[in-house]
Design a protein around this motif. Structure first.
Motif, short mmCIF file in Angstrom:
data_model
loop_
_atom_site.label_atom_id
_atom_site.label_comp_id
_atom_site.label_asym_id
_atom_site.label_seq_id
_atom_site.Cartn_x
_atom_site.Cartn_y
_atom_site.Cartn_z
N THR A 1 0.81 -1.17 0.11
CA THR A 1 0.02 -0.10 -0.11
C THR A 1 0.65 1.33 0.03
O THR A 1 0.52 2.28 -0.92
CB THR A 1 -0.82 0.11 1.16
OG1 THR A 1 -0.39 -0.17 2.42
CG2 THR A 1 -2.12 -1.25 1.12
N LEU A 2 2.05 1.21 0.72
CA LEU A 2 2.63 2.49 0.82
C LEU A 2 3.70 2.60 -0.48
O LEU A 2 3.94 3.80 -0.91
CB LEU A 2 3.42 2.46 2.25
CG LEU A 2 2.64 2.71 3.48
CD1 LEU A 2 3.59 2.59 4.80
CD2 LEU A 2 1.70 3.81 3.30
N GLY A 3 3.98 1.65 -0.82
CA GLY A 3 4.79 1.52 -2.01
C GLY A 3 3.98 1.94 -3.32
O GLY A 3 4.54 2.76 -3.94
N TYR A 4 2.70 1.67 -3.37
CA TYR A 4 1.92 2.02 -4.48
C TYR A 4 1.68 3.56 -4.23
O TYR A 4 1.64 4.38 -5.08
CB TYR A 4 0.47 1.23 -4.23
CG TYR A 4 0.40 1.29 -5.80
CD1 TYR A 4 -1.32 1.80 -6.23
CD2 TYR A 4 0.70 0.76 -6.83
CE1 TYR A 4 -1.55 1.99 -7.50
CE2 TYR A 4 0.21 0.73 -8.29
CZ TYR A 4 -0.97 1.18 -8.59
OH TYR A 4 -1.27 1.42 -9.86
N ALA A 5 1.52 4.12 -3.05
CA ALA A 5 1.43 5.61 -2.61
C ALA A 5 2.52 6.30 -3.30
O ALA A 5 2.38 7.26 -3.65
CB ALA A 5 0.99 5.70 -1.15
N ALA A 6 3.80 5.58 -3.04
CA ALA A 6 5.07 6.22 -3.30
C ALA A 6 4.89 6.35 -4.78
O ALA A 6 5.61 7.46 -5.30
CB ALA A 6 6.17 5.63 -2.72
N LEU A 7 4.64 5.36 -5.12
CA LEU A 7 4.89 5.24 -6.88
C LEU A 7 3.72 6.43 -7.62
O LEU A 7 4.42 7.04 -8.49
CB LEU A 7 4.39 3.82 -7.37
CG LEU A 7 4.30 3.65 -8.87
CD1 LEU A 7 5.97 3.86 -9.67
CD2 LEU A 7 3.62 2.31 -9.43
N ASN A 8 2.56 6.49 -6.98
CA ASN A 8 1.59 7.43 -7.38
C ASN A 8 2.15 8.93 -7.42
O ASN A 8 2.11 9.47 -8.10
CB ASN A 8 0.33 7.18 -6.96
CG ASN A 8 -0.47 5.74 -7.58
OD1 ASN A 8 -0.98 6.45 -8.53
ND2 ASN A 8 -0.50 4.81 -7.09
N THR A 9 2.75 9.09 -6.06
CA THR A 9 3.30 10.18 -5.79
C THR A 9 4.42 10.47 -6.60
O THR A 9 4.68 11.84 -6.88
CB THR A 9 3.72 10.40 -4.23
OG1 THR A 9 2.73 10.11 -3.38
CG2 THR A 9 4.36 11.72 -3.87
#
Length: 122
Positions: A104-112
């Motif tokens: 979840t945090l990895g995908y948030a970082a990718l989107n950011t």
């Protein structure tokens, strides 16, 4: 619909995950190592995520303006952070919690990263 290549690309990934969640909702319960009693709850959560992500991914991929794509990316980031809280708090142990938070945090970082990069290019 030109520009914002990274944001639109990540949005296509979001849309792909959305379809997967709707077609195979049991994946979430398995990832959470749920028992048979909890599985229906995770199926419902996965379907809700699927519907949410069809809308967000579609807006991010096909949004008619840079602002629409940016809104979609912001919603996706907020969704990922909320997923980290919801699923992380339901994790049965530290191993599952670490897996949930990495995704979840990895995908948030990718989107950011995609959003920031596209804004700098714009």
């Amino acid at each position: 619909m030109s520009g914002q290549v990274l944001s639109r690309g990540v949005s296509a990934l979001t849309l792909g995950y959305a379809v997967f969640s709707l077609v195979r909702p049991e994946h979430l319960g398995r990832a959470m190592e749920s028992d048979a009693f909890e599985q229906p709850t995770y199926d419902k959560i996965a379907k809700a995520y699927g519907v949410r992500d069809v809308v967000i991914g579609g807006l991010g991929l096909l949004g008619p303006s840079p602002k629409a794509v940016q809104v979609a990316m912001g919603l996706r980031i907020v969704g990922d952070l909320a997923d980290a809280v919801v699923l992380g708090s339901r994790a049965p142990d530290n191993k599952v919690r670490a897996k949930v938070l990495a995704v979840t945090l990895g995908y948030a970082a990718l989107n950011t990263a995609a959003l920031v990069r596209d804004r700098r290019r714009g």
